[in-house]
Design an enzyme around this catalytic site. Structure first.
Site, short mmCIF file in Angstrom:
data_model
loop_
_atom_site.label_atom_id
_atom_site.label_comp_id
_atom_site.label_asym_id
_atom_site.label_seq_id
_atom_site.Cartn_x
_atom_site.Cartn_y
_atom_site.Cartn_z
N GLN A 1 0.98 -1.28 0.07
CA GLN A 1 -0.03 0.04 -0.06
C GLN A 1 0.84 1.28 0.04
O GLN A 1 0.26 2.39 0.02
CB GLN A 1 -0.83 -0.02 1.26
CG GLN A 1 -1.83 -1.17 1.23
CD GLN A 1 -2.55 -1.43 2.73
OE1 GLN A 1 -2.65 -2.38 3.33
NE2 GLN A 1 -3.00 -0.11 3.24
N ARG B 1 -7.45 -1.19 9.16
CA ARG B 1 -8.39 -0.36 8.55
C ARG B 1 -8.87 0.61 9.67
O ARG B 1 -9.69 0.90 10.00
CB ARG B 1 -10.01 -1.01 8.08
CG ARG B 1 -10.71 -0.29 7.35
CD ARG B 1 -11.64 -1.26 6.59
NE ARG B 1 -12.39 -0.43 5.61
CZ ARG B 1 -13.12 -0.74 4.74
NH1 ARG B 1 -13.34 -2.27 4.39
NH2 ARG B 1 -13.88 -0.11 3.97
N CYS B 2 -7.74 1.36 9.96
CA CYS B 2 -7.76 2.48 11.10
C CYS B 2 -6.61 3.30 11.01
O CYS B 2 -5.55 3.12 10.38
CB CYS B 2 -8.32 1.92 12.46
SG CYS B 2 -6.69 1.07 13.10
N GLU C 1 -12.20 3.95 6.77
CA GLU C 1 -12.08 3.26 7.91
C GLU C 1 -13.26 3.39 8.99
O GLU C 1 -13.51 2.77 9.97
CB GLU C 1 -10.87 3.36 8.45
CG GLU C 1 -10.63 4.61 9.06
CD GLU C 1 -9.36 5.17 9.45
OE1 GLU C 1 -8.83 5.70 10.55
OE2 GLU C 1 -8.45 4.75 8.77
#
Lengths: 289, 793, 175
Positions: free
Chosen positions: B221, B368-369, B738
């Site tokens: 990513q 996801r945060c 998120e």
């Protein structure tokens, strides 16, 4: 992800398949649906020397009710054939209730009923169903065919009583004397999960009297649990709150659950009792056909 | 005459995705799809045990197998100074084990062969002699005075503690607690779980000896971070390293760290002089790559009897596995855990945080945060629920009393963050209306008649996205800006490159929408590229929902720079001075004479064919954006659940999501992100977890035990929208990827707890599997910690 | 290059059992020499270069590898390539005709039923099998039929909408 090497044969007749198993001296495995075997090969939990693929043997994919009412399921009947069969839904409600709960829809398109019974997974739905229905397996070997009653077929976890040179070619479910009723409930956290507990209940009814009953459990013991002796609470009786409670209690007492990450032993036993009650209550509300 | 912004695919258009064109045809280009001539395949041999000394490794039988080209051990890596590598948290992590293995699944050897089947066969022939050591499987064991030291490789390391960290005002908070009418306490464990994207991690390393260039295709990513790390670790010059992040099959934070497999594949390529592909299987991904969460909380709230929160104390203990490999800003040892309670007007707060090594997979990542914000907001909303209950106050009312009011923005939180905008009560009102809050008591009574328990759970939060400003945020010293490069071709079409990396988040579609908004060039005319470090401007990548806040801002800024030059070209074409030029979407015109104008496309052509004297030709620019602050979306999630008390099974009857993520670039994509995030929230609340037994064996190391919900279990979601633009972001957007994963789990858990309130149960730690719910409601006792595990099962 | 995936007819290596298989893939006969243990998914991806079919797990759970085998959906990671000899396999690459996308492909794009795209080919093939049996499925029937295909990105809600979209278009095309 990658199986070990093996030799592969795809015989066109049962006799040919048996010859191959015989020559394999126990190091050959039958491949039918493959939905249990192939994952084991990929994780290298099994590494047979030879695979005998029976999918190209014609004439094994029948679902047949004989004139006497007995049900015959051929070795290559896929789970989804049972799920979609109208006749099964009308005449064999325990099977009809269990079929949609086996694995997931893609696995059901390929995996076989008979293969699943042979695999004898303690969490397998069909072994439990067959025990509750007092079914038997027709087996063919070099010396010909024989029939093995379910209670003698599953020996333990992943162990059945086939000789290495025999193939299971058909499952037989005896005809009910009256009307077949029953159900199947499975506690799974999501589709395709292994069962926290599963209950197969088969009833043979005349009017609202129970002629015979069968119970079997999956996921609550080291192997499929034969709970048929609990039928004694119902035979000759009607399904009342009292008889249902008694039967459920007897079945639950026969479970051998272990505490693990799906729940405590007490919880699983409680689920068994609850599910037996629910299935029996649902069947007691039905009118006679 | 002016363009319709939605029609050209500008802001607010639910433009259908450009990415889809290849994915629906099966023409995606994921790492495992890439084939290079002469390519070899790598498989990793992993440790079956959690903690052991390696006495010997015999690879001779593996070398002997036909088709095997290379077998690498830790010793061979050590000879090249590659047995250990730096983590993104200033720790070191093993690449291939040398002295010890420190978690089940750790990489021990690598086999490189003609195909992966042979490589796997050869792995099975390697003999490793392990001397088992006592495994440590939780922070309590790690902290014991006589505990075996896991990181005996680290000079200066004593015991198993990694850090102590503190933030807030202890003295003032202690006073608040002394003055409190009621003190509400709760202990929670946010269990270990795993981002588990569908595609596992992998890489294809290609070292070309002739040119000295290393090209690595890998699942990342953040390609530029990888390039910087590879330059450090492999000691190759940065200009000769090309990292390409092709299509990524989901990230969720799992694809931020640099994993041993990447490093080993690179060395293997250098040694064999062939491309080497390594694609991990799902078991490898689940047992060795960046997990999420695994934090314990002791939370306390000082309360006034009218419901006002006077102070908050949080004491966290985090379990980082064998190596401290969190990908997070270097200043914050426990990430942004202290963003908790940002939505509430609290005078004072204090937090202690401690981290430990254990014999488990290393990490964790920000799943996801933004760096622990999931834990922060979950802890917050569970503490809020407990506090309201302890006061005997309505859940919604308690939040209303304590919310930061709209007009209080900008607002400095008790832990020092600056929130800038929001309409919290409005979102709460919409949510309560949609879930039928007023009517709930009647609904609950009706269900009780049927023998069912009903509950409603609220989760409200504002969370920081878009890390982050250079004053406070860096990873390994590199500041967390991002970038965009825009070139307009002579026909008025364009190419845009950024330093972010979409992983299903739709950048190829939405980034063009920002340019369309700023320049009036139809989005369909704009090609968006990301992920190749040879061509993309430097960026810190996509995670922590930072793309829209940071890269998105850079895109707006670069488009404005381009527009500024185009304005000069327009003035030249229209033969007026620049002060007389006005702009409307897609064209410049002469003030007072709207008919007389030129399009942006005319300006583009002029940049190549008709420049004013002294002007450099071309129409392009680059922008690097250092965000002035984080952005603060807000969400109100409300779940209504029904429990079957005989089995503990619970169903979601209704789920309402009210999201305020500022200005929405592509509403369709925003909604897709929210639904995806809510599904992960549901998964974590219900079934998705990992744990280890007392011998250090992992439960949840493959998809049989690590449960993701299917379409059958996953509930439907009702989505609502509020828009409070971000005051400092060029297009007013806040980011959203998120929010649902951060705020969602508490809604489900609070709902189940609400249903069990009358049974005296205050807490069940996730996952709320049926057996845990049943045990709680029949015993009236809380369920704390991981489901019990029997070793050998 | 290993003999595992060769598509041309060369003699097999000595002690490794190799079979020659001919499979009808998306309407075209494809031939390869394979080891029996080669998974069908790997023959499709590496042998036939049809990389649209993906592998997402190692325990037959995720369904990313779903293809149609003689019209029925199977997980191609749980079948050996040799078993497909003489059979018909349809992959995502065979969904579109020369001139048009399949309504499922259109529907997935229209309804934003994919994000990272990794589960999408398997999901569409499973959906195709459903629509071939039932061109008017309910939402529940769709969720049930797709419960063997995991998705991590979308939350399934839009996938259901996409299948409903495709079903409506296919029903209209029949009339």
């Amino acid at each position: 992800m990658y199986p070990s090497r093996f030799k592969y044969e795809s015989p066109k007749t049962i006799v040919e398949a048996i010859k191959l198993l015989d020559a394999g001296k126990g190091d050959a495995k039958v491949l039918a649906g493959g939905q249990s075997l192939v994952p084991m090969l990929k994780l290298r939990f099994a590494f047979p020397d030879q695979i005998v693929d029976i999918n190209n043997i014609p004439g094994l994919d029948y679902i047949r009710f004989d004139a006497d009412g007995s049900l015959h399921i051929g070795a290559l009947v896929r789970h989804e054939h049972l799920e979609k069969s109208v006749e099964i839904s009308m005449r064999q409600p325990t099977i009809a209730a269990a079929a949609p709960l086996v694995a997931d829809p893609i696995v059901r398109a390929r995996g076989t009923f008979v293969g699943s019974v042979c695999h004898a997974d303690p969490q397998g739905d069909w072994a439990a169903t067959m025990i509750a229905l007092h079914g038997s397996i027709v087996v063919q070997g070099p010396k010909g065919k024989r029939t093995i009653a379910m209670k003698d077929f599953v020996l333990g976890p992943y162990a059945n009583s086939l000789n290495y040179n025999e193939i299971a070619i058909e499952a037989v479910i005896p005809a009910p004397k009256g009307v077949a009723r029953g159900g199947y409930l499975k506690l799974e956290r999501r589709v395709g999960d292994f069962a926290t507990a599963s209950v197969a209940v088969a009833l043979d009814m005349s009017g609202d009297t129970v002629l015979n009953a069968g119970f079997a459990l999956a996921g609550v013991g080291g192997k499929t649990i034969d709970a048929n002796e609990a039928a004694s609470a119902l035979i000759g009786q009607k399904l009342t709150e009292a008889t249902i409670a008694k039967a459920a209690q007897l079945v639950a007492a026969l479970a051998e659950p272990r505490t693990d990450h799906r729940g405590s032993a007490e919880y699983k036993r409680h689920i068994v009792e609850t599910f037996v009650k629910r299935i029996l209550v649902a069947n007691s509300a039905q009118k006679v056909a | 005459m002016s363009l319709n912004e939605v029609k050209i695919g500008g802001m607010g258009a639910s433009r259908r995705r450009v990415e889809d064109n290849r994915f629906i045809r099966g023409k995606g280009n994921y790492v495992d799809d890439i084939v290079l001539p002469g390519m070899l395949h790598m498989e990793i041999l992993r440790s079956p045990v959690a903690h052991a000394r390696i006495k010997s490794i015999d690879t001779s039988a593996a070398w002997d197998m036909p088709g095997v080209r290379l077998v690498l051990t830790g010793e061979m890596m050590a000879a090249r100074n590659l047995a250990w590598m730096p983590t993104l948290s200033y720790d070191t992590a093993a690449v291939l084990a040398t002295d010890k293995v420190r978690f089940q699944g750790q990489e021990v050897c690598a086999v490189i062969a003609d195909d992966p089947y042979i490589a796997k066969d050869a792995c099975g022939k390697i003999v490793v002699d392990y001397e088992i050591l006592p495994p440590i499987v939780n922070p309590v064991q790690a902290a014991a005075p006589d505990a075996v030291q896991i990181r005996d490789d680290k000079a200066g390391q004593v015991g198993n503690k990694i850090f102590d960290w503190e933030i807030g005002d202890k003295a003032r908070t202690d006073n608040a607690f002394a003055d409190a009418d009621v003190v509400s306490k709760i202990e929670l464990h946010y269990p270990r779980t795993h981002p588990s994207p569908m595609e596992t991690c992998g890489s294809l390393a290609d070292y070309d000896r002739a040119t000295g260039k290393l090209t690595v295709y890998l699942t990342t990513q953040a390609p530029h971070i990888v390039r910087a790390a590879v330059a450090m670790v492999a000691e190759l010059p940065e200009q000769n390293i090309r990292i390409v992040s092709p299509d990524i099959g989901g990230g969720f934070g799992n694809k931020v760290p640099i994993y041993p497999g990447y490093v080993v594949a690179i060395l293997a390529s250098i040694l064999t002089e062939k491309p080497v592909k390594w694609i991990e299987d799902k078991t490898g991904n689940l047992t060795s790559t960046g997990f999420g969460r695994d934090v314990y909380l002791k939370g306390e709230m000082a309360l006034r009897k009218d419901g006002k929160i006077l102070g908050v104390r949080m004491n966290t203990i985090s379990d980082h596995g064998a190596f401290f490999a969190d990908a997070q800003p270097s200043k914050f040892k426990i990430g942004l855990m202290h963003s908790a309670f940002a939505a509430y007007d609290i005078p004072t707060a204090h937090m202690f945080a401690t981290g430990y090594y254990t014999n488990k997979a290393p990490g964790g990542v920000a799943y996801r945060c933004s760096f622990r914000v999931t834990e922060a907001m979950f802890f917050q909303e569970r503490m809020v629920q407990a506090a309201a209950d302890d006061l005997g106050m309505d859940q919604a009312e308690f939040r209303r009393v304590n919310f930061v009011k709209d007009e209080q923005h900008p607002h400095r939180t008790a832990f020092g963050f600056l929130t800038d905008s929001g309409q919290y009560e409005k979102c709460l009102d919409i949510g309560l209306e949609a879930i039928g809050y007023k009517n709930f008591a009647a609904e609950k009574a009706e269900a009780a008649k049927r023998g069912r328990l009903l509950g409603i759970g609220i989760s409200t939060m504002t969370e920081p996205l878009g890390a982050g400003n250079s004053r406070e945020y860096d990873i390994l010293g590199i500041k967390m800006f991002d970038s965009a490069e825009l070139r307009i071709h002579m026909s008025g079409k364009a190419i845009l490159r950024t330093g972010s990396r979409g992983q299903g988040t739709g950048h190829e579609t939405t980034w063009a929408q920002i340019v369309a908004h700023e320049l009036g060039i139809p989005a369909d005319d704009i090609l968006v590229e990301e992920g190749d470090t040879d061509t993309a401007p430097f960026g810190m990548g996509t995670y922590a929902s930072r793309s829209t806040p940071v890269a998105g801002a850079a895109i707006a800024m670069v488009a404005r720079k381009v527009r500024a030059k185009a304005r000069k070209l327009a003035a030249h074409l229209l033969e007026v001075s620049e002060e007389d030029i006005e702009w409307e979407l897609g064209r410049f015109y002469v003030r007072g004479n709207q008919e007389r104008g030129v399009t942006i496309q005319d300006c583009a052509m002029a940049a190549y064919s008709n420049m004013p004297d002294g002007m450099e030709p071309g129409l392009e620019n680059v922008a690097y954006y250092d965000p002035p602050n984080l952005t603060w979306p807000f969400a109100c999630y409300i779940a209504k659940v029904e429990i079957d008390p005989e089995t503990g099974v619970w169903d979601v009857l209704q789920f309402v999501a009210v999201d305020d993520c500022g200005v929405r670039i592509n509403p369709m994509i925003v909604e897709g992100q929210i639904m995806g995030g809510l599904t992960e929230a549901y998964a974590m609340a219900n079934m998705q977890y990992q744990t280890y037994d007392e011998e250090g064996n992992i439960i949840g190391g493959n998809y049989m035990d690590f449960l993701l919900p299917t379409a059958w279990e996953t509930p439907g979601f009702e989505l609502y929208e509020v828009v409070t633009p971000c005051p400092h972001h060029p297009i007013g957007a806040k980011g959203v990827g998120e929010c649902a994963t951060v705020g969602g789990p508490a809604a489900f858990v609070n709902a189940v707890m609400d249903a069990l309130k009358d049974k005296g149960v205050r807490n069940i730690d996730m996952p709320l599997m049926p057996n845990r719910v049943y045990e709680a409601l029949t015993t009236g006792k809380d369920i704390y910690g991981m489901p019990p595990v029997r070793s050998g099962n | 290059m290993s003999s595992l995936y060769e598509e041309i007819n060369t003699p097999p290596a000595s002690d490794i059992p190799v079979r020659r298989v001919t499979i009808n893939v998306n309407g075209e006969a494809r031939t390869a020499n394979v080891e029996p243990r080669l998974l069908l998914a790997h023959l499709l991806r590496q042998g036939f270069k049809l990389t649209g079919t993906h592998t997402g797990c190692d325990t037959t759970n995720c369904g990313a590898c779903t293809v149609l085998f003689d019209g029925r959906p199977i997980k191609s990671c749980t079948m050996f390539a040799v078993q497909a000899d003489g059979h018909e396999v349809q992959t995502v690459e065979g969904l579109a005709s020369a001139s048009e996308l399949h309504p499922l492909q259109e529907g997935f794009k229209q309804e934003h039923a994919l994000q990272c795209g990794f589960c999408t080919p398997g999901m569409m093939m499973a959906a195709k099998a459903l629509l071939e049996e039932n061109l008017n499925p309910t939402e529940d029937e769709i969720r049930w039929a797709l419960s063997g295909n995991l998705c991590r990105c979308t939350g399934y809600q839009n996938i259901v909408k996409a299948v409903l979209w495709a079903a409506e278009k296919m029903r209209a095309e029949l009339n």
